[in-house]
Write a protein that holds these residues in place. Structure first.
Motif, mmCIF file in Angstrom:
data_model
loop_
_atom_site.group_PDB
_atom_site.id
_atom_site.type_symbol
_atom_site.label_atom_id
_atom_site.label_comp_id
_atom_site.label_asym_id
_atom_site.label_seq_id
_atom_site.Cartn_x
_atom_site.Cartn_y
_atom_site.Cartn_z
ATOM 1 N N ASP A 187 3.952 -5.808 37.017
ATOM 2 C CA ASP A 187 3.330 -7.067 36.591
ATOM 3 C C ASP A 187 3.241 -7.124 35.070
ATOM 4 N N SER A 236 0.752 -14.964 37.773
ATOM 5 C CA SER A 236 1.332 -14.005 38.706
ATOM 6 C C SER A 236 1.528 -14.564 40.109
ATOM 7 N N ASP A 480 0.176 -5.419 33.404
ATOM 8 C CA ASP A 480 -0.283 -6.747 32.990
ATOM 9 C C ASP A 480 -1.754 -6.742 32.578
HETATM 10 ZN ZN LIG Z 1 -1.474 -11.495 33.862
#
Ligand SMILES: [Zn+2]
Length: 678
Positions: A187, A236, A480
């Motif tokens: 991510d 996401s 992320d």
């Molecule tokens: Zn994010």
């Protein structure tokens, strides 16, 4: 206040053939939304075709119709290529609906009908007589571009219609198919994140990398355009779902198209890769993440909702619709959604950490239940969801020791692992815990969490028991999350942890050559930039944490940072003298010290965040570090629109090359799984 139409009776009363002669999109301006999305409807242009599906893939047709003042929609029909949609079987009536209700839930009962246990669907910002018209679970098999049309009749006989298009993407048959598909999703992992992981884990000598990440060794791949349906910058939810539905969703949406009702679980659906291949081939689904399992990336493989934050309903749907998705493995954090909350309150916080509540639970309307064969859902904050998983045959592990015990002398058939209340600790802190400094994992209350590669290995053992194969999504979630927080030390180690899971998947594919492995991201996060290396020693940086620009060695002065790697695969320390320095191009304000933070920045999703965690990154190190003004509002770095790398290995890997759209990946996966390659 309008009442719900008795549409079944009225549909039966009016022959579809009346509509077959409908005027050419009469009063198309009265249709404010037509789903699936098309440029043909939006602008009149036939190109590009926006919505694309595999043969037989299910999706909903929907239109928002705004009749003339004083009028209501009394009948409707959808047409595809000029023929009325009769659906796959005789229960078309049960798969359709008109929702015109604008009142509170107890006013939507009319003429003995209701909209289902969820009550009324409030239509946001539209006239009171607007109607949202649905035809659920449609599919088409013949490849090519098809037109579809809604025709709706007002009470005064005036017809309203509008036209859109979609494409069925054909599959070339007869090749060697990929029985197993493993999607590794880092991510937020852009090119800079991958490079940083390589510099730390492998090192460079005289300009050459001394080793490669596992993902660097994949022979094929390309660059992915990551836009969502409504923005060049995705979050996401569509970032994942676009890969596994072949279609674009709006930000925050998973397995659905946008609509005009406020119910987050009634949106027009599109079938997931997991559902498509479970129905077609009997494949299993495995979802493994370091995040809370309700998080956008894991949910966007199995759960249909327009609101990624509806944790209670999302985790319930994971279990309730396992017969649609083939869900066999679910591992990550997120126990707070699985524990009963008899009080339906989260303030004060229940002692067991539960955050279940009716406000984010789900109940589906009848037409979705009937059309998709989905479970109806229930508002049940008191549900013991771990117990329900166990009753459904899933072995449950609350920590790594218990996980290992489940595999002693056997392999479970189904597996649930919930290793934290919300997001799991990051590898930086888990590894410190394993090396004897367990302050962070102890403070979170979960000192015995598995690493992602260990979870991936267990998941593949369970999933490979299915002779029909599986789809596995394995996510390195905190690349992320820590990039948002601009915590460079933590996200770089997340890349290393993720790559160790990539190595597990690659080894599996080497043992099982009918396996396709893809490594990619959903989007780039933070605009991370590898700007150079420290010109100061660690001791000098500690003595002057506001050294700022003067510590940054650029070009020649950057040289090659050399990290010592321990047997566990991670750096002995990230705080070396000549350390890699990372800047951010999509940053909020921050105070940079060029030093690791002892505790991770506060995770607001934790029911019991440690008191030691610094608060928001825009004030972390305030008064200590060097002040850097951000370009974005708020307290965190943001996602960017930059293309991201994708790498592939194994059966069908050669299908992926060049620059392509995230939604295109779905059709490459479909070709590999259904049609095969040479
Ligand atoms: Zn994010």
């Amino acid at each position: 206040m309008q009442t719900l139409l008795s549409h079944r009776r009225r549909l039966a009363a009016l022959a579809a053939s009346v509509f077959a002669l409908a005027v050419q999109d009469a009063d198309a301006a009265h249709v404010s939304r037509l789903t699936p999305p098309s440029e043909l409807f939006a602008t009149g242009e036939a190109d590009p075709v926006i919505a694309r599906f595999l043969p037989g893939q299910l999706f909903d047709l929907q239109a928002t119709v705004q009749p003339d003042a004083g009028q209501a929609v009394v009948n409707f029909a959808f047409y595809v290529d000029g023929s009325p949609v009769t659906n796959r079987n005789a229960d078309t009536m049960a798969r359709t609906s008109i929702v015109t209700e604008t009142g509170p839930a107890d006013t939507c009962i009319a003429e003995g009908e209701t909209t289902g246990a969820s009550g009324c669907k409030l239509i946001g910002g539209l006239p009171a007589n607007a109607a949202v018209i649905s035809q659920r679970a449609f599919s088409k098999s013949s490849p090519g571009v098809h037109t579809f049309k809604i025709v709706a009749a007002q009470g005064n006989g005036v017809l309203i219609s509008a036209t859109g298009n979609f494409e069925i993407v054909g599959v070339d048959r007869g090749g060697h198919v990929a029985k197993n598909i493993i999607i590794l999703l880092g991510d937020g992992m852009g090119a800079a994140h991958r490079t940083a992981g390589r510099i730390l884990a492998k090192g460079y000598a005289q300009g050459k990398a001394k080793g490669r990440l596992a993902m660097d060794t994949f022979p094929y791949g390309g660059m992915v355009m990551t836009a969502s349906l409504n923005s060049i910058v995705t979050d996401s939810a569509p970032g994942m779902q676009n890969y596994v539905t072949g279609n674009k969703a709006n930000n925050n949406q998973e397995g659905v198209f946008p609509d005009d009702t406020l119910d987050p679980f009634d949106n027009p659906r599109v079938e997931y890769l997991s559902e498509y291949l479970h129905t077609l081939q009997g494949k299993s689904l495995g979802v493994v993440t370091t995040a809370d399992v309700f998080d956008a990336t894991p949910a966007a493989n199995a759960v249909h909702t327009s609101a990624r934050g509806n944790g209670t309903g999302i985790v319930d749907q994971f279990l309730d619709d396992r017969s649609l998705t083939g869900l066999t493995v679910l591992m990550g954090g997120g126990r707070k959604w699985f524990l009963p909350n008899a009080s339906n309150s989260v303030s004060p916080q229940p002692a067991n950490g539960s955050q279940r509540r009716t406000a984010n639970d789900y109940v589906l309307p009848d037409d979705v239940v009937n059309g998709w064969g989905a479970a109806p859902g229930a508002l049940d904050p008191e549900r013991d969801l771990i117990g329900d998983f166990q009753a459904a045959g899933y072995s449950y592990a609350p920590d790594k020791t218990a996980l290992d015990r489940l595999f002693q002398g056997r392999t479970p058939s189904k597996l649930l692992g919930l290793f934290a209340y919300s997001n799991m600790n990051v590898s930086y802190d888990k590894i410190n815990g394993r090396r004897g400094d367990s302050a962070v994992v102890d403070a979170f209350g979960f000192p015995d969490q598995p690493m992602l590669d260990e979870m991936a290995d267990r998941a593949l053992q369970v999933l490979s028991k299915n002779p029909h194969g599986f789809v596995a999504m394995i996510e390195g979630a905190s690349i992320d999350k820590q990039a948002h927080l601009m915590d460079s030390d933590r996200w770089v180690l997340e890349v290393i942890e993720f790559d160790r899971a990539v190595a597990v998947a690659k080894a599996f594919a080497e043992d099982h050559p009918d396996t396709l492995v893809i490594v990619t991201a959903d989007h780039e996060c933070s605009g991370a930039a590898l700007i150079g290396a420290s010109s100061l020693t660690a001791a000098d940086r500690e003595a002057d944490p506001a050294s700022g620009k003067s510590a940054v060695g650029t070009y020649d002065a950057a040289g090659f940072p050399k990290y010592a790697i321990e047997d566990d695969g991670y750096p002995e320390t990230t705080n070396i003298d000549h350390r890699l320095l990372i800047g951010y191009g999509a940053n909020a304000d921050r105070y940079e010290t060029w030093l690791p933070s002892t505790f991770p920045t506060k995770d607001t999703q934790q029911p019991f965040p440690p008191a030691e965690s610094p608060v928001d990154p825009n004030v972390r190190n305030e008064g200590v570090g060097y002040a850097i003004s951000g370009q974005v509002p708020g307290d965190q770095a943001v996602h960017t629109a930059t293309d991201i790398p994708l790498s592939t290995f194994g059966r069908g890997a050669n299908l992926f090359h060049g620059v392509f759209d995230n939604a295109d990946v779905f059709f490459m996966l479909g070709q590999a799984a259904v049609g095969g390659t040479d």
